[in-house]
Design an enzyme around this catalytic site. Structure first.
Site, PDB file in Angstrom:
ATOM      1  N   SER A 267      -8.401 -20.701 -22.246  1.00 18.37           N
ATOM      2  CA  SER A 267      -9.377 -19.825 -21.605  1.00 18.37           C
ATOM      3  C   SER A 267     -10.387 -20.617 -20.770  1.00 18.37           C
ATOM      4  CB  SER A 267     -10.040 -18.966 -22.680  1.00 18.37           C
ATOM      5  OG  SER A 267     -10.506 -17.796 -22.112  1.00 18.37           O
ATOM      6  N   HIS A 408      -4.701 -12.572 -25.531  1.00 20.62           N
ATOM      7  CA  HIS A 408      -5.437 -13.767 -25.137  1.00 20.62           C
ATOM      8  C   HIS A 408      -5.736 -14.616 -26.382  1.00 20.62           C
ATOM      9  CE1 HIS A 408      -8.259 -15.797 -22.431  1.00 20.62           C
ATOM     10  NE2 HIS A 408      -9.157 -15.786 -23.397  1.00 20.62           N
TER      11      HIS A 408
HETATM   12  C1  GTR Z   1     -14.109 -14.371 -20.680  1.00 19.78           C
HETATM   13  C2  GTR Z   1     -14.113 -14.865 -19.267  1.00 19.78           C
HETATM   14  C3  GTR Z   1     -12.834 -15.571 -18.968  1.00 19.78           C
HETATM   15  C4  GTR Z   1     -12.394 -16.520 -20.076  1.00 19.78           C
HETATM   16  C5  GTR Z   1     -12.792 -16.066 -21.468  1.00 19.78           C
HETATM   17  C6  GTR Z   1     -12.819 -17.144 -22.549  1.00 19.78           C
HETATM   18  O1  GTR Z   1     -15.223 -13.643 -21.005  1.00 19.78           O
HETATM   19  O2  GTR Z   1     -14.260 -13.759 -18.437  1.00 19.78           O
HETATM   20  O3  GTR Z   1     -12.950 -16.253 -17.731  1.00 19.78           O
HETATM   21  O4  GTR Z   1     -12.783 -17.791 -19.852  1.00 19.78           O
HETATM   22  O5  GTR Z   1     -14.037 -15.522 -21.488  1.00 19.78           O
HETATM   23  O6  GTR Z   1     -13.143 -18.297 -22.298  1.00 19.78           O
HETATM   24  O7  GTR Z   1     -12.572 -16.754 -23.693  1.00 19.78           O
END
Ligand code: GTR
Length: 431
Positions: A267, A408
């Site tokens: 992420s 995710h």
């Molecule tokens: C979210 C963000 C993403 C991603 C994610 C993370 O809120 O929008 O770009 O990086 O966080 O790091 O878990």
């Protein structure tokens, strides 16, 4: 579930209700609604010269592109501090029931040991003799959150409060030990002959907008010295800088083959791993997991998270120059396929999750595909065609791509792909 989490997070961070609503309405997930776009040609210099040889790429175009990413997106970081030093605070030759060596190393960024520092947790396999290749990645939860071993020091750095996860008054408690062990399958990594190094990213720079006063920024900004200028480091560049400082230490560690260090991240830390691999060519392999906007996903597709959204909710991640491109992706002098190409000819693996639409899996794949001409120019296979490969199948050459079912996250299945890709690409040097 993830969407819910994500929006509650956005709602917390974002200042104005009308702004929040408009961003929620703005997110597009429909391929048919992507505005027509043209990607900048990686093999064309800003002066309009066509790049046709490996030498031209390495001597002219790569440095030019690297500088553009540095000045317009991530921000320039300082070089290695003169007083960087470390202390090994823990070493167990018979950790994990005799299967591992566990080391904990405090890396100090200045002479002053009460100043900013980071703790590296290093696992090495006991079964392999000689220097081993190592995966190095930042974690979100503190080193103690990556594994239940009670000997791992609880982080003392600032953490976002989370009662259920055992973070109270911005400090980790015992309850948070091992809370994210599913992201770090230590036993499997060691069994395959690799080591693993990890650091809590908040040791380097706590992840909130504090005008660059805390973490390592204390040494460079604040106390009347002024914040970073528009082309100087945001937090992602700062975290990447921390990874380079960990590599400085790993180069001195005899049990580690420092020419075979793979930088990995999930992420926002996947974006960080990519930038670390681009800016520091000592990293032999790069792995970006679900890195999305500002990582592997093409910005011009504007699917899920956009440049404007990321700069608004996370104003500290990129350098100030990057805000010029809010809603103006077509004016960017690069797109994220360029970030992939900056790693060439070293191997890079991009991994996506099917349900992670916010990060635009197809955009992550297309970056890998469109970086391929650079790899091919350097004599390395990239991604063969523009069609996404089947799920759960590691594909590609020196640029690898893997997509799995699910949300995710960084999972054991992702690690299986990393290990397979590393087995294929992180070959022991002959010298
Ligand atoms: C979210 C963000 C993403 C991603 C994610 C993370 O809120 O929008 O770009 O990086 O966080 O790091 O878990």
């Amino acid at each position: 579930m993830r969407t819910l989490w994500l929006w509650s997070f956005v709602f917390l961070l974002c200042p104005r209700a009308d702004e929040r609503m408009s961003m929620a309405q703005e997110a597009n997930y429909d391929e048919a609604k992507i505005p027509p776009y043209e990607l900048p040609d990686l093999l064309l210099t800003t002066g309009g010269e066509q790049v046709t040889t490996a030498e031209q790429w390495l001597k002219v175009r790569r440095p030019e592109l690297l500088r553009l990413f540095e000045e317009q997106m991530f921000g320039r970081a300082p070089s290695r501090p003169v007083d960087l030093h470390w202390q090994i605070t823990d070493e167990d030759q018979a950790a994990l029931a005799g299967r591992a060596i566990r080391k904990q190393v405090t890396i100090y960024f200045s002479k002053d040991r009460s100043g900013p520092r980071m703790d590296l947790l290093l696992w090495l396999p006991k079964s392999v003799s000689g220097p081993v290749p190592v995966f190095l990645g930042l974690n979100f939860v503190g080193n103690h959150g990556t594994h239940p071993d009670p000997a791992i020091r609880l982080t003392e750095s600032w953490m976002r409060d989370d009662d259920k996860a055992g973070v109270v008054n911005n400090l980790a408690t015992e309850q948070s030990r091992g809370r994210d062990q599913s992201s770090w399958p230590v036993a499997e990594i060691l069994a395959r002959g690799y080591g693993l190094g990890t650091i809590y990213y908040g040791d380097i720079d706590p992840d909130f907008d504090d005008q660059f006063q805390n973490g390592v920024h204390q040494l460079y900004h604040g106390s009347g010295r002024g914040g970073p200028t528009p082309e100087q480091w945001g937090s992602i560049a700062t975290w990447a800088w921390g990874l380079s400082r960990a590599l400085d230490y790993l180069q001195t560690e005899a049990a580690v083959d420092a020419k075979r260090v793979a930088v990995v991240g999930h992420s926002r830390l996947g974006k960080t791993a990519m930038w670390a691999g681009a800016i520091d060519e000592r990293f032999a392999l790069v792995i970006s997991n679900n890195s999305g906007c500002g990582g592997a996903a093409l910005s011009r597709r504007r699917i899920g998270e956009t440049v404007q959204r990321i700069n608004t909710v996370f104003p500290h991640w990129f350098c100030d120059n990057f805000t010029q491109y809010n809603g103006r992706e077509d004016e960017l002098p690069f797109d994220q396929h360029g970030l992939v190409a900056l790693v060439a000819p070293r191997p890079i693996l991009i991994t996506s999750a099917e349900e992670d639409r916010w990060a635009d899996p197809r955009g992550e794949f297309l970056s890998a595909f469109h970086a391929s001409p650079v790899y091919e120019l350097l004599g390395q296979p990239g991604i063969a065609g523009p069609d996404m490969p089947p799920m759960h199948q590691l594909s590609g050459g020196r640029i690898g791509y893997f997509i799995r079912a699910g949300e995710h996250a960084m999972t054991k299945m992702d690690w299986e792909a990393y290990l397979e890709f590393a087995d294929r690409n992180l070959v022991r040097s002959t010298q």
